[in-house]
Design a protein around this motif. Sequence first.
Motif, PDB file in Angstrom:
ATOM      1  N   LEU A   1       0.835  -1.201   0.000  1.00 30.84           N
ATOM      2  CA  LEU A   1       0.000   0.000   0.000  1.00 30.84           C
ATOM      3  C   LEU A   1       0.871   1.252   0.000  1.00 30.84           C
ATOM      4  N   ARG A   2       1.937   1.242   0.805  1.00 28.14           N
ATOM      5  CA  ARG A   2       2.865   2.387   0.843  1.00 28.14           C
ATOM      6  C   ARG A   2       3.509   2.581  -0.529  1.00 28.14           C
ATOM      7  N   ALA A   3       3.937   1.499  -1.151  1.00 31.41           N
ATOM      8  CA  ALA A   3       4.558   1.611  -2.472  1.00 31.41           C
ATOM      9  C   ALA A   3       3.574   2.199  -3.484  1.00 31.41           C
ATOM     10  N   ALA A   4       2.299   1.855  -3.356  1.00 29.43           N
ATOM     11  CA  ALA A   4       1.302   2.338  -4.313  1.00 29.43           C
ATOM     12  C   ALA A   4       1.017   3.829  -4.164  1.00 29.43           C
ATOM     13  N   VAL A   5       0.959   4.335  -2.928  1.00 27.77           N
ATOM     14  CA  VAL A   5       0.629   5.761  -2.732  1.00 27.77           C
ATOM     15  C   VAL A   5       1.879   6.626  -2.620  1.00 27.77           C
ATOM     16  N   GLY A   6       3.038   5.990  -2.470  1.00 23.58           N
ATOM     17  CA  GLY A   6       4.295   6.738  -2.412  1.00 23.58           C
ATOM     18  C   GLY A   6       4.484   7.507  -1.115  1.00 23.58           C
ATOM     19  N   PRO A   7       5.602   8.208  -1.016  1.00 23.78           N
ATOM     20  CA  PRO A   7       5.929   8.913   0.237  1.00 23.78           C
ATOM     21  C   PRO A   7       4.976  10.059   0.545  1.00 23.78           C
ATOM     22  N   ALA A   8       4.298  10.610  -0.461  1.00 26.86           N
ATOM     23  CA  ALA A   8       3.358  11.714  -0.219  1.00 26.86           C
ATOM     24  C   ALA A   8       1.973  11.211   0.170  1.00 26.86           C
ATOM     25  N   GLY A   9       1.737   9.912   0.053  1.00 23.98           N
ATOM     26  CA  GLY A   9       0.429   9.355   0.383  1.00 23.98           C
ATOM     27  C   GLY A   9       0.302   9.041   1.862  1.00 23.98           C
ATOM     28  N   THR A  10      -0.902   8.632   2.243  1.00 25.93           N
ATOM     29  CA  THR A  10      -1.193   8.274   3.629  1.00 25.93           C
ATOM     30  C   THR A  10      -1.695   6.841   3.677  1.00 25.93           C
ATOM     31  N   VAL A  11      -1.072   6.036   4.531  1.00 25.26           N
ATOM     32  CA  VAL A  11      -1.475   4.652   4.734  1.00 25.26           C
ATOM     33  C   VAL A  11      -1.840   4.478   6.201  1.00 25.26           C
ATOM     34  N   LEU A  12      -3.030   3.953   6.440  1.00 28.56           N
ATOM     35  CA  LEU A  12      -3.495   3.652   7.786  1.00 28.56           C
ATOM     36  C   LEU A  12      -3.756   2.161   7.892  1.00 28.56           C
ATOM     37  N   GLY A  13      -3.362   1.577   9.002  1.00 28.64           N
ATOM     38  CA  GLY A  13      -3.680   0.188   9.281  1.00 28.64           C
ATOM     39  C   GLY A  13      -4.497   0.132  10.549  1.00 28.64           C
ATOM     40  N   ALA A  14      -5.724  -0.364  10.473  1.00 27.23           N
ATOM     41  CA  ALA A  14      -6.600  -0.437  11.644  1.00 27.23           C
ATOM     42  C   ALA A  14      -6.911  -1.889  11.958  1.00 27.23           C
ATOM     43  N   ASP A  15      -6.808  -2.222  13.227  1.00 27.72           N
ATOM     44  CA  ASP A  15      -7.151  -3.564  13.659  1.00 27.72           C
ATOM     45  C   ASP A  15      -7.711  -3.489  15.069  1.00 27.72           C
ATOM     46  N   LEU A  16      -8.600  -4.400  15.379  1.00 22.97           N
ATOM     47  CA  LEU A  16      -9.241  -4.453  16.684  1.00 22.97           C
ATOM     48  C   LEU A  16      -8.343  -5.084  17.743  1.00 22.97           C
ATOM     49  N   THR A  17      -7.320  -5.828  17.303  1.00 20.91           N
ATOM     50  CA  THR A  17      -6.505  -6.621  18.221  1.00 20.91           C
ATOM     51  C   THR A  17      -5.118  -6.015  18.390  1.00 20.91           C
ATOM     52  N   PRO A  18      -4.828  -5.435  19.566  1.00 23.61           N
ATOM     53  CA  PRO A  18      -3.511  -4.827  19.782  1.00 23.61           C
ATOM     54  C   PRO A  18      -2.350  -5.791  19.537  1.00 23.61           C
ATOM     55  N   ALA A  19      -2.524  -7.065  19.838  1.00 25.11           N
ATOM     56  CA  ALA A  19      -1.432  -8.027  19.649  1.00 25.11           C
ATOM     57  C   ALA A  19      -1.059  -8.156  18.179  1.00 25.11           C
ATOM     58  N   MET A  20      -2.029  -8.034  17.283  1.00 27.43           N
ATOM     59  CA  MET A  20      -1.722  -8.098  15.857  1.00 27.43           C
ATOM     60  C   MET A  20      -0.932  -6.862  15.425  1.00 27.43           C
ATOM     61  N   LEU A  21      -1.305  -5.704  15.939  1.00 25.38           N
ATOM     62  CA  LEU A  21      -0.563  -4.487  15.614  1.00 25.38           C
ATOM     63  C   LEU A  21       0.843  -4.533  16.199  1.00 25.38           C
ATOM     64  N   ASP A  22       0.992  -5.120  17.375  1.00 18.09           N
ATOM     65  CA  ASP A  22       2.337  -5.308  17.946  1.00 18.09           C
ATOM     66  C   ASP A  22       3.185  -6.192  17.035  1.00 18.09           C
ATOM     67  N   ALA A  23       2.561  -7.251  16.494  1.00 20.09           N
ATOM     68  CA  ALA A  23       3.285  -8.133  15.575  1.00 20.09           C
ATOM     69  C   ALA A  23       3.662  -7.387  14.295  1.00 20.09           C
ATOM     70  N   ALA A  24       2.784  -6.502  13.823  1.00 21.48           N
ATOM     71  CA  ALA A  24       3.101  -5.691  12.636  1.00 21.48           C
ATOM     72  C   ALA A  24       4.308  -4.813  12.909  1.00 21.48           C
TER      73      ALA A  24
END
Length: 199
Positions: free
Chosen positions: A59-82
């Motif tokens: 997703l970052r590669a697609a929108v480039g450095p000027a774009g905005t990428v958000l990752g939302a998840d309900l589970t904090p442990a998954m975001l910690d793994a990310a």
Amino acid sequence: MADDQTHVQDFFSVRAADWDSRFPDDGPAYAAAVGELGLRPGGTVLDAGCGTGRALPALRAAVGPAGTVLGADLTPAMLDAATRAGRGGSGALLVADVARLPLRAGALDAVFAAGLVSHLAHPERDFRELARTVRTGGRLALFHPIGRAALAARHGRGLSEDDLRAEPRLVPLLTRAGWRVDSYTDEDDRFLVLAVRRR
């Protein structure tokens, strides 16, 4: 709603640490699906139910450095793994429920959702909330790196038309939620539905 959230969090929390090792070869499939979303440099995209963030680099590669990428998840442990996997640098990570996203209306150009459909407690309402956050004409990609038949076999079940991802169920649901389905693909090696926000 709290019970639904607790069930999802319980399911994924115990699996977060080894989630990526269970599916080590999915990277190219994620990148290909992101490529079909039609993102442009400078765009704003949400990975809804991002899990360990496997789609975030593409997703970052697609929108480039000027774009905005958000990752939302309900589970904090998954975001910690990310974060541990080094994917947090590709986008901002949010603990959030797709049923109530902390985003203004029309803030996004697109939503990418891998494996999300089967974990939605109230699918029509949740897809309507995703539509709220996307501008008119913005895009939605529902993705899974394997198709319905392969996923059912993985879980020791037969293929069922009661599956929410079955075309006769999913397309009308998305339409009621404010999306127009452009394409529906269900093959052994991927499931990908591309839709456009109608209103």
